[in-house]
Scaffold this active site. Sequence first.
Site, PDB file in Angstrom:
ATOM      1  N   GLY A  10      12.636 -32.636  62.885  1.00 35.67           N
ATOM      2  CA  GLY A  10      14.078 -32.549  63.164  1.00 35.67           C
ATOM      3  C   GLY A  10      14.332 -32.526  64.666  1.00 35.67           C
ATOM      4  O   GLY A  10      13.396 -32.550  65.473  1.00 35.67           O
ATOM      5  N   PHE A  11      15.598 -32.461  65.011  1.00 35.59           N
ATOM      6  CA  PHE A  11      15.983 -32.478  66.428  1.00 35.59           C
ATOM      7  C   PHE A  11      15.353 -31.298  67.185  1.00 35.59           C
ATOM      8  O   PHE A  11      14.595 -31.492  68.143  1.00 35.59           O
ATOM      9  CB  PHE A  11      17.510 -32.470  66.502  1.00 35.59           C
ATOM     10  CG  PHE A  11      18.072 -32.069  67.823  1.00 35.59           C
ATOM     11  CD1 PHE A  11      17.764 -32.790  68.967  1.00 35.59           C
ATOM     12  CD2 PHE A  11      18.898 -30.958  67.933  1.00 35.59           C
ATOM     13  CE1 PHE A  11      18.277 -32.418  70.210  1.00 35.59           C
ATOM     14  CE2 PHE A  11      19.413 -30.575  69.154  1.00 35.59           C
ATOM     15  CZ  PHE A  11      19.093 -31.302  70.292  1.00 35.59           C
ATOM     16  N   ASP A  31       7.671 -31.599  57.093  1.00 41.08           N
ATOM     17  CA  ASP A  31       9.066 -32.034  57.121  1.00 41.08           C
ATOM     18  C   ASP A  31       9.268 -33.046  55.997  1.00 41.08           C
ATOM     19  O   ASP A  31       8.438 -33.938  55.817  1.00 41.08           O
ATOM     20  CB  ASP A  31       9.386 -32.682  58.489  1.00 41.08           C
ATOM     21  CG  ASP A  31      10.882 -32.788  58.740  1.00 41.08           C
ATOM     22  OD1 ASP A  31      11.585 -33.382  57.909  1.00 41.08           O
ATOM     23  OD2 ASP A  31      11.348 -32.272  59.770  1.00 41.08           O
ATOM     24  N   THR A  99      17.786 -25.036  49.578  1.00 43.10           N
ATOM     25  CA  THR A  99      16.837 -25.180  50.686  1.00 43.10           C
ATOM     26  C   THR A  99      16.845 -23.934  51.553  1.00 43.10           C
ATOM     27  O   THR A  99      15.793 -23.402  51.907  1.00 43.10           O
ATOM     28  CB  THR A  99      17.214 -26.395  51.556  1.00 43.10           C
ATOM     29  OG1 THR A  99      17.278 -27.531  50.708  1.00 43.10           O
ATOM     30  CG2 THR A  99      16.210 -26.635  52.672  1.00 43.10           C
ATOM     31  N   ALA A 121      14.650 -19.484  61.967  1.00 43.19           N
ATOM     32  CA  ALA A 121      15.784 -20.042  62.709  1.00 43.19           C
ATOM     33  C   ALA A 121      17.045 -19.809  61.885  1.00 43.19           C
ATOM     34  O   ALA A 121      17.327 -20.520  60.930  1.00 43.19           O
ATOM     35  CB  ALA A 121      15.572 -21.533  62.955  1.00 43.19           C
ATOM     36  N   TYR A 153      27.099 -21.695  53.700  1.00 44.88           N
ATOM     37  CA  TYR A 153      26.055 -21.908  54.709  1.00 44.88           C
ATOM     38  C   TYR A 153      25.818 -20.613  55.491  1.00 44.88           C
ATOM     39  O   TYR A 153      24.681 -20.162  55.655  1.00 44.88           O
ATOM     40  CB  TYR A 153      26.472 -23.044  55.648  1.00 44.88           C
ATOM     41  CG  TYR A 153      25.469 -23.289  56.746  1.00 44.88           C
ATOM     42  CD1 TYR A 153      24.201 -23.756  56.446  1.00 44.88           C
ATOM     43  CD2 TYR A 153      25.787 -23.051  58.083  1.00 44.88           C
ATOM     44  CE1 TYR A 153      23.262 -23.975  57.446  1.00 44.88           C
ATOM     45  CE2 TYR A 153      24.868 -23.267  59.083  1.00 44.88           C
ATOM     46  CZ  TYR A 153      23.607 -23.729  58.773  1.00 44.88           C
ATOM     47  OH  TYR A 153      22.693 -23.934  59.754  1.00 44.88           O
ATOM     48  N   LYS A 157      22.318 -18.411  55.369  1.00 43.10           N
ATOM     49  CA  LYS A 157      21.544 -18.074  56.566  1.00 43.10           C
ATOM     50  C   LYS A 157      21.418 -16.553  56.722  1.00 43.10           C
ATOM     51  O   LYS A 157      20.382 -16.039  57.138  1.00 43.10           O
ATOM     52  CB  LYS A 157      22.214 -18.678  57.810  1.00 43.10           C
ATOM     53  CG  LYS A 157      21.947 -20.161  57.949  1.00 43.10           C
ATOM     54  CD  LYS A 157      20.473 -20.379  58.068  1.00 43.10           C
ATOM     55  CE  LYS A 157      20.062 -21.706  58.575  1.00 43.10           C
ATOM     56  NZ  LYS A 157      18.596 -21.841  58.669  1.00 43.10           N
TER      57      LYS A 157
END
Length: 328
Positions: A10-11, A31, A99, A121, A153, A157
């Site tokens: 990912g970024f 990934d 996920t 993260a 979301y 998290k």
Amino acid sequence: MRVLITGGAGFIGSYLAETCLEINDEVYIIDNLSTGSLDNLKHLQEDSRYKDRLFVHVDTIFNDKALLELTGTCDVVFHLAAAVGVRYILANPLESIRTNILGTENVLKHCARFKKKVLIASSSEVYGKHLHAPLLETDNIIYGPSSKSRWSYATSKLMDEFIALAYHRTNGLNVFITRLFNTVGPRQSGAYGMVIPRFVSQALHNAPLTVYGDGTQSRTFTYVKDVVRGLRALVDSEAAVGEVFNVGGIQEITMLDLARMIIRKTGSGSRIELIPYDQAFEKDFEDMQRRVPGIEKIKKVIAYDPKTDLETILDHIIAHMKNSAAAQ
Ligand code: UDP
């Protein structure tokens, strides 16, 4: 050190991989390429200094066999694999929740089995709709109703943080929890909502810059290289174990001023178009009006310094997007 980066294509994950390789770590990546891309890793895979120290597995964090092998091999896990981007989350609500919650639990379960350090993260989204600044790790959290899917979301998290802290308290697992605030830099995709790549692309095409709402909402943007240096340093700090840290920049800007700055820096003929939220997103969408981190806590445990200012960050992103366009 041997590091495993979930979401390493990912970024942010790909920059973290580079930072780790630069300091001689051995880097393993898992990934599933849902939003990541092998293009993000190409320059590392082609670099002769790294070719014996970089191992990429295209697989999901739900594959127990792969996770067993990788967590068994590595000394520390950076868990970055997640559903990301406001647009992606609104379009894929169920998969995003699965996920972010079940995937994270699976990673933590494997880390606990082998007693491996793990950095989670998390996101500044967990703060919800505060208006005050700076946001501190000890602040209360304010969410909207469950009918508005953006909050799923934030909640997922936050649940990641609870699960990680529970593993720390119950199993003595060494966890490090980081709340990332609007991390930006070259290679970030605008496809999932991220504002800077969207505005820069629009400016380079002389298309209107789509500012949502009235443009008074503000953010602080942090250069991805400053962020990943912080993440890598945290896992070496004993004082950071079992703690939650904001990781972000402190230079606040409204989206209207950001759009103006990008038009100026690109020399674009674009105009600014205000798009009402209900046209940009689904009905009843809620945006975060303001999001500024307090970073004193992280500065107490590592030499964290988000020193790259927004003008410089934009220079890097604009140059990268111009080069990519020229290469096509
Ligand atoms: N935004 C915007 N135009 C766009 C994309 C985003 O005005 O084309 C706004 C968005 O509503 C938010 C801010 O830019 O207020 C940052 O959005 P992004 O999706 O990058 O990150 P967020 O902070 O919302 O997670």
